[in-house]
Each structure stands twice: as C-alpha cells, then as structure tokens.
Design a protein around this motif. Structure first.
Motif, PDB file in Angstrom:
ATOM      1  N   ASP A  56      -6.821 -11.290   4.990  1.00  0.00           N
ATOM      2  CA  ASP A  56      -7.298  -9.902   5.014  1.00  0.00           C
ATOM      3  C   ASP A  56      -6.231  -8.915   5.466  1.00  0.00           C
ATOM      4  O   ASP A  56      -6.330  -7.726   5.181  1.00  0.00           O
ATOM      5  CB  ASP A  56      -8.583  -9.754   5.823  1.00  0.00           C
ATOM      6  CG  ASP A  56      -8.461 -10.189   7.264  1.00  0.00           C
ATOM      7  OD1 ASP A  56      -7.360 -10.575   7.700  1.00  0.00           O
ATOM      8  OD2 ASP A  56      -9.472 -10.148   7.971  1.00  0.00           O
ATOM      9  N   SER A  82      -5.066  -8.079   2.013  1.00  0.00           N
ATOM     10  CA  SER A  82      -6.030  -7.509   1.065  1.00  0.00           C
ATOM     11  C   SER A  82      -6.722  -6.229   1.548  1.00  0.00           C
ATOM     12  O   SER A  82      -7.064  -5.375   0.728  1.00  0.00           O
ATOM     13  CB  SER A  82      -7.093  -8.550   0.707  1.00  0.00           C
ATOM     14  OG  SER A  82      -7.821  -8.965   1.847  1.00  0.00           O
ATOM     15  N   ALA A 142     -12.991  -6.908   1.272  1.00  0.00           N
ATOM     16  CA  ALA A 142     -11.731  -7.637   1.432  1.00  0.00           C
ATOM     17  C   ALA A 142     -11.714  -8.435   2.725  1.00  0.00           C
ATOM     18  O   ALA A 142     -11.184  -9.549   2.768  1.00  0.00           O
ATOM     19  CB  ALA A 142     -10.551  -6.663   1.395  1.00  0.00           C
ATOM     20  N   THR A 196      -7.367   1.206  -2.956  1.00  0.00           N
ATOM     21  CA  THR A 196      -7.765   1.090  -4.365  1.00  0.00           C
ATOM     22  C   THR A 196      -9.167   1.642  -4.578  1.00  0.00           C
ATOM     23  O   THR A 196      -9.424   2.360  -5.555  1.00  0.00           O
ATOM     24  CB  THR A 196      -7.696  -0.379  -4.829  1.00  0.00           C
ATOM     25  OG1 THR A 196      -6.348  -0.855  -4.702  1.00  0.00           O
ATOM     26  CG2 THR A 196      -8.160  -0.530  -6.268  1.00  0.00           C
ATOM     27  N   ALA A 197     -10.082   1.319  -3.677  1.00  0.00           N
ATOM     28  CA  ALA A 197     -11.463   1.794  -3.815  1.00  0.00           C
ATOM     29  C   ALA A 197     -11.527   3.321  -3.763  1.00  0.00           C
ATOM     30  O   ALA A 197     -12.243   3.945  -4.551  1.00  0.00           O
ATOM     31  CB  ALA A 197     -12.340   1.181  -2.730  1.00  0.00           C
ATOM     32  N   THR A 255       0.830  -1.202   0.000  1.00  0.00           N
ATOM     33  CA  THR A 255       0.000   0.000   0.000  1.00  0.00           C
ATOM     34  C   THR A 255       0.872   1.263   0.000  1.00  0.00           C
ATOM     35  O   THR A 255       0.597   2.217  -0.730  1.00  0.00           O
ATOM     36  CB  THR A 255      -0.955  -0.010   1.208  1.00  0.00           C
ATOM     37  OG1 THR A 255      -1.693  -1.235   1.185  1.00  0.00           O
ATOM     38  CG2 THR A 255      -1.928   1.146   1.163  1.00  0.00           C
ATOM     39  N   ALA A 299      -7.268  -3.030  -0.834  1.00  0.00           N
ATOM     40  CA  ALA A 299      -8.635  -2.849  -1.327  1.00  0.00           C
ATOM     41  C   ALA A 299      -9.199  -1.488  -0.915  1.00  0.00           C
ATOM     42  O   ALA A 299      -9.853  -0.820  -1.712  1.00  0.00           O
ATOM     43  CB  ALA A 299      -9.537  -3.975  -0.816  1.00  0.00           C
ATOM     44  N   GLY A 348     -14.729  -1.206   0.149  1.00  0.00           N
ATOM     45  CA  GLY A 348     -13.588  -2.008  -0.293  1.00  0.00           C
ATOM     46  C   GLY A 348     -12.961  -2.789   0.845  1.00  0.00           C
ATOM     47  O   GLY A 348     -12.653  -3.984   0.709  1.00  0.00           O
TER      48      GLY A 348
END
Length: 151
Positions: A123, A126, A115, A133-134, A39, A130, A111
C-alpha cells in the motif's frame, strides 16, 4: 563484508516489520519513496501533494486504528475500523487540499481506501497512485456542477 541489505537491517531493523527482515524483501520506506516518486512524476502538484499526504497520514491511521481494536476483518489484513479510519483521514486531507471538489474528495478517499485494502500490493506504493488517479478521473469523467446544464 556486509551486503547493503544486511547493513540496512542491522541499522534500521528495530523500525522494520518482521516481513521486511528477510534477505530478499524491500522495506516499506522503499515502497513509500517509489509511490511518492511515481505520483510526483505522473500527476500535477496538487494531486501529487494529496496522494503523498494520504500515504503519510491515512495509511498509518488505518494501521493504528485497525490494530488497536477487535474489528471485523475484510480482505487480507484489512479491518472495517482501519478502512473507515483510512477513508475518513483521506477525506479530511482531501477537504484541506482539494477545497470545493466534493466528488474528488470522495473519489480520492475511496481510491486510497481500496488500495489500502488490496492484498498482495504494497500500500505504500499503491495508495498515493490510487488516490491521485481517482481524483484525476473524477475531474475528467464525472460531470461537475459547472458542466451541468440547467433545464
């Protein structure tokens, strides 16, 4: 001579889940650090901060609330109450980090919650990806009040 895994399980075994105690599994801390690192590398600092904070607070809140009561099961180990807690905590963190970006707050919370619910993916890896990204996608592909034309 102990392997690194045996040493780690010996020293930190009381903090690990049963599934993390097997010789060929990686602990949640590994996935946490990998998710945070990815991230931080791929998103600007504001989105990376949001993603890591969501992982740090919304994931444990989802687990705590989801395991604390007898809630409806959704997917895998995810429960309705745990998913609600994840969404609410992620939205609160979004309100703190993303300020006036209402669509981004909702997208990031959705998001992260999605995830957190997915079976088969860790998780800790993710969720921050997520969530960030969202928010990124919402900022680049969803029209905002500033870009809307008044007719």
């Amino acid at each position: 001579i102990h392997s690194h895994g045996e040493w780690y399980r010996d020293k930190f075994g009381s903090l690990l889940r049963k599934s993390e105690m097997t010789p060929h599994s990686l602990p949640g801390a590994f996935w946490f650090l990998l998710g945070a690192w990815i991230t931080l590398v791929f998103f600007d600092i504001s989105l990376a901060r949001y993603g890591v904070l969501v992982l740090s607070y919304a994931d444990p809140m989802a687990a705590f609330i989801g395991q604390s009561n007898n809630s409806t099961k959704l997917i895998g180990n995810a429960t309705l109450s745990g998913s609600r807690a994840c969404f609410a905590t992620s939205a609160f963190i979004g309100w703190l980090c993303l300020k006036e970006d209402k669509v981004g707050i909702l997208a990031g919370a959705a998001g992260a919650t999605f995830a957190e619910m997915l079976p088969g993916l860790n998780d800790n890896l993710s969720m921050p990806i997520a969530a960030a990204t969202a928010v990124y996608l919402s900022r680049h592909f969803v029209p905002s009040e500033e870009t809307m034309i008044d007719y």
